[in-house]
Design a protein around this motif. Structure first.
Motif, mmCIF file in Angstrom:
data_model
loop_
_atom_site.group_PDB
_atom_site.id
_atom_site.type_symbol
_atom_site.label_atom_id
_atom_site.label_comp_id
_atom_site.label_asym_id
_atom_site.label_seq_id
_atom_site.Cartn_x
_atom_site.Cartn_y
_atom_site.Cartn_z
ATOM 1 N N LYS A 122 55.706 32.023 17.739
ATOM 2 C CA LYS A 122 55.307 32.021 19.146
ATOM 3 C C LYS A 122 56.391 31.486 20.067
ATOM 4 N N ILE A 123 57.347 30.743 19.515
ATOM 5 C CA ILE A 123 58.368 30.139 20.385
ATOM 6 C C ILE A 123 59.735 30.780 20.181
ATOM 7 N N ASN A 172 49.992 31.095 27.129
ATOM 8 C CA ASN A 172 49.742 29.812 27.755
ATOM 9 C C ASN A 172 49.663 28.665 26.761
ATOM 10 N N GLU A 173 50.071 28.877 25.539
ATOM 11 C CA GLU A 173 50.015 27.813 24.546
ATOM 12 C C GLU A 173 51.004 26.708 24.926
ATOM 13 N N HIS A 223 56.862 21.392 13.522
ATOM 14 C CA HIS A 223 56.142 20.362 12.788
ATOM 15 C C HIS A 223 54.928 19.804 13.531
ATOM 16 N N PHE A 224 54.861 20.022 14.825
ATOM 17 C CA PHE A 224 53.764 19.446 15.610
ATOM 18 C C PHE A 224 53.126 20.507 16.509
ATOM 19 N N LYS A 225 51.834 20.350 16.729
ATOM 20 C CA LYS A 225 51.090 21.231 17.632
ATOM 21 C C LYS A 225 50.613 20.410 18.824
ATOM 22 N N VAL A 226 50.873 20.904 20.031
ATOM 23 C CA VAL A 226 50.426 20.209 21.243
ATOM 24 C C VAL A 226 48.950 20.516 21.488
ATOM 25 N N ILE A 227 48.145 19.457 21.558
ATOM 26 C CA ILE A 227 46.711 19.613 21.805
ATOM 27 C C ILE A 227 46.420 19.667 23.303
#
Length: 262
Positions: A98-99, A3-4, A15-19
């Motif tokens: 993870k992707i 569910n990330e 490069h980016f992490k969704v908060i």
């Protein structure tokens, strides 16, 4: 983690992490993200229509990072003019494990403008009705060619309902709201009303509001019963006749407590 949250462009997930998701609608989704290269905890926003602000941040702050240089290189730039799939290659030691095997389709600007409207005709009709009521706009707005052009450009494949249909739906909406209020008041033993008379642009009006206490929450509930034009001076007899003529079909009067006027 199943569910990330991830961005719709796999290459930017490196490069980016969704908060979190700030807003989500039919046309786009807005994300709050943090940069994996930045030391500070500052976050930024991005939406699914284009990664331009994320790309600008990488270019301005992290152009010395090899993976960023590869992203910014013309040969690896994701075109927004051509629809194509982006396959992200992942190795075992990468943060983007993870992707793996995810594909993203970048929709072109041309396809966006020519796409079939995601808003149904029923929803569009309701939105037009709501804006005319809430903004106190004239009914003939739907007959104006300029308004029709806005709708045809903004909602391809949809049409503007005619004035007669609009007025009929407003009448139906009134009847539905009227019945809901009657049902609520039928459950109340006592109510009170307030009246307010005012003048503007040489015209006078009288508004009547009904109030009662919710028996479960003990909170005050209020509904506007009527607004009508007033003729003549705001004397007690004129106000009394106007208020008595607008009492809510009689069933409010039987529950009335002493009224006040402003």
């Amino acid at each position: 983690m199943e569910n990330e949250l991830i961005l719709p462009w796999n290459i930017y997930n490196i490069h980016f992490k969704v908060i979190k998701i700030i807003n989500s609608c039919e046309l786009y989704t807005t994300y709050e993200v943090s940069c994996k290269h930045c030391i500070c905890s500052k976050t930024r926003t991005a939406d699914s229509r284009a990664p331009s602000n994320l790309r600008k941040h990488l270019k301005d702050k992290h152009s010395n990072v090899k993976s960023v240089r590869e992203l910014l290189a013309p040969s690896t730039t994701v075109s927004i003019d051509v629809k194509r799939k982006v396959n992200t290659e992942i190795n075992d030691n990468s943060d983007v494990k993870k992707i793996k095997n995810l594909n993203t389709v970048q929709m072109s600007i041309l396809n966006c403008s020519n796409r079939k409207s995601l808003t149904s005709q029923e929803d569009l009709d309701q939105m037009i009705l709501d804006v005319i009521i809430n903004a106190h706009l004239p009914f003939n707005l739907v007959s104006h060619e300029s308004f029709k052009t806005i709708i045809s450009k903004g909602y391809p494949g949809r049409t503007v309902l005619c004035r007669q249909t609009l007025m009929k739906r407003i009448d139906n909406s009134y009847k539905v709201a009227f019945d809901k209020l009657k049902n609520k008041l039928n459950l109340v033993e006592f109510v009170s009303t307030t009246a307010d008379a005012w003048s503007t642009f040489k015209r006078s009006y009288l508004g009547i509001t009904v109030h009662w206490i919710d028996t479960e929450t003990f909170e005050r509930q209020s509904y506007l019963l009527s607004i009508k034009p007033l003729k003549g001076k705001h004397t007690y007899d004129v106000l009394a006749r106007a208020m008595e003529s607008r009492i809510f079909l009689g069933f409010v009067a039987s529950r009335l407590q002493p009224r006040t006027s402003h």
